[in-house]
Motif scaffolding. Sequence first.
Motif, PDB file in Angstrom:
ATOM      1  N   ASP A 192      24.936 -15.640 -17.240  1.00  0.00           N
ATOM      2  CA  ASP A 192      25.646 -14.823 -18.218  1.00  0.00           C
ATOM      3  C   ASP A 192      24.929 -14.981 -19.554  1.00  0.00           C
ATOM      4  OD1 ASP A 192      27.426 -13.694 -20.098  1.00  0.00           O
ATOM      5  OD2 ASP A 192      29.102 -13.988 -18.706  1.00  0.00           O
ATOM      6  N   CYS A 193      24.169 -13.950 -19.930  1.00  0.00           N
ATOM      7  CA  CYS A 193      23.468 -14.001 -21.223  1.00  0.00           C
ATOM      8  C   CYS A 193      23.988 -12.882 -22.108  1.00  0.00           C
ATOM      9  CB  CYS A 193      21.961 -13.911 -21.030  1.00  0.00           C
ATOM     10  SG  CYS A 193      21.387 -12.449 -20.170  1.00  0.00           S
ATOM     11  N   GLY A 194      25.284 -12.600 -21.965  1.00  0.00           N
ATOM     12  CA  GLY A 194      25.884 -11.538 -22.763  1.00  0.00           C
ATOM     13  C   GLY A 194      25.314 -10.197 -22.342  1.00  0.00           C
ATOM     14  N   VAL A 195      25.238  -9.283 -23.298  1.00  0.00           N
ATOM     15  CA  VAL A 195      24.717  -7.946 -23.016  1.00  0.00           C
ATOM     16  C   VAL A 195      23.228  -8.059 -22.677  1.00  0.00           C
ATOM     17  CG1 VAL A 195      24.228  -5.700 -24.066  1.00  0.00           C
ATOM     18  CG2 VAL A 195      26.416  -6.853 -24.506  1.00  0.00           C
ATOM     19  N   ARG A 196      22.807  -7.410 -21.593  1.00  0.00           N
ATOM     20  CA  ARG A 196      21.397  -7.442 -21.196  1.00  0.00           C
ATOM     21  C   ARG A 196      20.694  -6.203 -21.723  1.00  0.00           C
ATOM     22  NH1 ARG A 196      20.912 -10.375 -15.384  1.00  0.00           N
ATOM     23  NH2 ARG A 196      22.243 -12.142 -15.925  1.00  0.00           N
ATOM     24  N   ILE A 197      19.653  -6.409 -22.515  1.00  0.00           N
ATOM     25  CA  ILE A 197      18.922  -5.263 -23.060  1.00  0.00           C
ATOM     26  C   ILE A 197      18.143  -4.596 -21.928  1.00  0.00           C
ATOM     27  CG2 ILE A 197      17.078  -4.583 -24.674  1.00  0.00           C
ATOM     28  CD1 ILE A 197      18.066  -7.274 -26.182  1.00  0.00           C
ATOM     29  N   ASN A 198      17.434  -5.405 -21.173  1.00  0.00           N
ATOM     30  CA  ASN A 198      16.666  -4.885 -20.046  1.00  0.00           C
ATOM     31  C   ASN A 198      16.923  -5.788 -18.831  1.00  0.00           C
ATOM     32  OD1 ASN A 198      14.651  -4.329 -18.118  1.00  0.00           O
ATOM     33  ND2 ASN A 198      13.350  -3.422 -19.702  1.00  0.00           N
ATOM     34  N   PRO A 199      17.876  -5.408 -17.989  1.00  0.00           N
ATOM     35  CA  PRO A 199      18.263  -6.288 -16.870  1.00  0.00           C
ATOM     36  C   PRO A 199      17.096  -6.622 -15.938  1.00  0.00           C
ATOM     37  CG  PRO A 199      19.770  -4.417 -17.068  1.00  0.00           C
ATOM     38  CD  PRO A 199      18.650  -4.160 -18.017  1.00  0.00           C
ATOM     39  N   GLY A 216      25.713  -8.144 -29.030  1.00  0.00           N
ATOM     40  CA  GLY A 216      26.488  -8.892 -28.027  1.00  0.00           C
ATOM     41  C   GLY A 216      25.599  -9.667 -27.070  1.00  0.00           C
ATOM     42  N   ALA A 217      24.295  -9.792 -27.415  1.00  0.00           N
ATOM     43  CA  ALA A 217      23.343 -10.442 -26.496  1.00  0.00           C
ATOM     44  C   ALA A 217      23.217 -11.936 -26.776  1.00  0.00           C
ATOM     45  CB  ALA A 217      21.980  -9.776 -26.628  1.00  0.00           C
ATOM     46  N   LYS A 218      22.867 -12.700 -25.746  1.00  0.00           N
ATOM     47  CA  LYS A 218      22.515 -14.116 -25.880  1.00  0.00           C
ATOM     48  C   LYS A 218      21.116 -14.268 -25.305  1.00  0.00           C
ATOM     49  CE  LYS A 218      27.329 -15.502 -25.004  1.00  0.00           C
ATOM     50  NZ  LYS A 218      28.212 -16.535 -24.422  1.00  0.00           N
ATOM     51  N   GLY A 219      20.428 -15.370 -25.622  1.00  0.00           N
ATOM     52  CA  GLY A 219      19.095 -15.615 -25.064  1.00  0.00           C
ATOM     53  C   GLY A 219      19.193 -15.963 -23.591  1.00  0.00           C
ATOM     54  N   VAL A 220      18.059 -15.815 -22.866  1.00  0.00           N
ATOM     55  CA  VAL A 220      18.108 -16.108 -21.427  1.00  0.00           C
ATOM     56  C   VAL A 220      16.856 -16.816 -20.908  1.00  0.00           C
ATOM     57  CG1 VAL A 220      17.082 -13.959 -20.545  1.00  0.00           C
ATOM     58  CG2 VAL A 220      18.838 -15.105 -19.220  1.00  0.00           C
ATOM     59  N   GLY A 221      15.742 -16.687 -21.641  1.00  0.00           N
ATOM     60  CA  GLY A 221      14.456 -17.120 -21.098  1.00  0.00           C
ATOM     61  C   GLY A 221      14.443 -18.531 -20.538  1.00  0.00           C
ATOM     62  N   GLU A 222      15.149 -19.425 -21.163  1.00  0.00           N
ATOM     63  CA  GLU A 222      15.080 -20.825 -20.746  1.00  0.00           C
ATOM     64  C   GLU A 222      16.094 -21.182 -19.670  1.00  0.00           C
ATOM     65  OE1 GLU A 222      14.314 -22.569 -24.756  1.00  0.00           O
ATOM     66  OE2 GLU A 222      12.865 -21.290 -23.830  1.00  0.00           O
TER      67      GLU A 222
END
Length: 785
Positions: A661-668, A733-739
């Motif tokens: 769950d990384c909030g809103v996904r800009i590019n899923p 509404g996005a959160k980071g996800v890379g890590e």
Amino acid sequence: MTAVGDRPIGFGPLKRKEDARFIRGKGNYLDDIRLPGMVHMAILRSPFAHAKINSIDTSAALALPGVAAVITAKDLETLGLAWMPTISYDTQAVLAGDKVRFQGQEVAAVIAIDEYIARDALQLIDVDYEPLPAVVNARKALDEDAPLIRDDKDGQLDNLASPTWEAGDEESTDKAFAEADTIVSRDIIYPRCHPAPLETCGMIADFNPETGQLDLYNGNQAPHAHRTVYAHVAGLAEHMIRIKCNDIGGGFGNKVPVYPGYVCAIAGSIVAGVPVKWIEDRSENLMSTGFARDYIMKSDICAKDGKITGLRVDVIADHGAFDSTAQPTKFPAGFFHIVCGSYDLQASHVKVKAVYTNKAPGGVAYRCSFRITEAVYLVERMVEALALEMHIDPIDLRMQSFIGTEQFPYETTTGWTYDSGDYHKTMRVAMDIAGYEDLRQEQEEKRARGELMGIGISFFTEGVGAGPRKHMDILGLAMNDGADLRVHPSGKAVVSLSAQTQGQGHETTFAQIVAEELGIPPEDVEVRHGDTDKSPYGLGTYGSRSTPVSGAAVAVVSRKVRDKARAIAAQMLETRPEDLAWEKGRWYVKGDPSVGATIFDITERAYSGDSLPEGMEGGLDAQVIYDPPNLTYPYGAYIAVVDVDPETAHVTVRRFIAVDDCGVRINPMIVDGQIHGGLAEGVGIALMEVITFDEEGNCLNGSFMDYLIPTALECPDFELGATVTPCPHHPLGAKGVGESPNVGSPPAIVNAVIDALQPLGVNHVDMPCTPARVWAAMQGNAAPP
Ligand code: CDP
């Protein structure tokens, strides 16, 4: 498609713009750059982990035809460059003068007309070393009779790198333990590993003696911050230094620090007046650049009435010979105190002690937000151990202990404010994908047949997007990021960023943000970054901060442009700005949607000779520096299924379920790609990657023959799911996800290995779970030497 307020969720799985050049081999990496008159540099490194340097004779190397210069610490002293500051307010020798403090330390640099001559000349440098006893075990480094490593520091009498740092509350934690009905203790090591990016580190320094301009070509994750450091170290004005990062073959934290090789290349170019190129080889990268982890952790966890109530952690952090750990200034253990995880604890207490050893410096956040990986590994191992002790399902224990949705924003016992989450839901989605009940049934049947199948859980919460200037800085620099947006008369746009991509797809996703906010097609939005002359100031890309900070900056700057466009549209439509409404790409009259002006009409007007609203300047552009109000807190539920071969102890990760769950996904699609990559890294860390040393400090993993990284063969077909809990304070509404996948996957895999070994009574194995180590655990020896 659902919506958050008036914002649609899901910007869409647009294919990556940058792949057009990457998949055709047309990327432009550092080693592709050839400048006229360029010479090459190679570095002589110490064969000893700890030795006094009696003398360095460079005469034979200097006599080799083609050699232009040999630089030693003495030469750097005359330029005031013998030592440099680290990110952690320590100092690091650029070239060793008094003694060497780790194997692979930089001792001299040769500049020659080609790289082969430069490397040949290294063999001709005669260094008289006087070996000293070395210490590579952080616990032993604290012994009274341990050799003193940092005798260069005034008043340094032991190997402590910093005073003990604490978070949480000791007294209330003791109380939680006193009242608990179950307590479990473990010694857990997160071993030293390495980010090992595909492209190693390097620099081309090009000093122009006529103009005094210093151009630097370098793959790094924070070009603006690096430029500020060089300005201080070299005594040059910042505007006389330009850093240009082209394509970068991965960073993963390894390209955050300033390395001695960079300073030597700069010094070489200033002295020689020609461009100097230095590219390290794989062994140099593994042996001398920023390592990750190396935390020795002791922990107790307790529960009462079936719920986790307290956590106690005592850490020895091995920082190597110089403290160049990457972390915000006020956080000497990074964000490790997020170790209370996803649980509603009564109390917790964390202590971290940093120690010098004769090992390479670093402590970089390898695809992690400043030590969160170590924290997640610890708490998720401890929760699993507690569940075993309580004889309850590890998911049940987690479900009973999670922070409830209604408790957000949630203050942890160590001082974090989590923004949003629905942990129970995400866990249930993962259970559904896994078919959890069936898996447990299958396991029971296999156990009855003597087969070793394990199911491991990890539920992580991260804090990413460092960070709010009220809370953090690095070397006194606020952790904010800029965005500069220019919409040209043709309606095409350029957005310049202080974030720097290393392969995460920023050219696509940041264009998508502008497209989403202004209605300009993403292919008409050019994303510029990595050139300090052409981008606004900011602290760069690491700790999954691009989307939380730069992504927010791009949204805000687009909205600024949109607001200006509204005022222009109002004039064009002969109405008031407040009477207009926005739909993607167009302002229209609220009462009559057929009357409106598109962003292209408005742009044309902004640059035309026609009048603009009173006091407004022409053009359509804006600039912002974004200061995030809080970190964003992505989270996820991971389930690993492993099989352990009872005869060879080989571990196979058969299934891996990841619900992020990384909030809103800009590019899923890009998010899924990020998750695939991070999970593969987690398989490597859990099963095979480790940097070890012998008693004399020789690094035993200086090549890819000995430092194993995972391939597709070791990875299962990852099964991904998603939940979307928007971040309340991020404009998108996005959160980071890379890590996240790198952070969350190792504990799931190790928990699965231990679960597989339950019939043999094994309750602990340290990473990496190599066949030798797992075999030893199966024979009753959990911690083989
Ligand atoms: O700082 P870094 O780019 O490594 O990490 P990130 O902010 O987590 O973003 C990694 C990639 O995933 C970028 O291309 C982001 O734009 C994309 N992303 C996304 O599409 N939606 C999110 N909620 C988070 C990231």
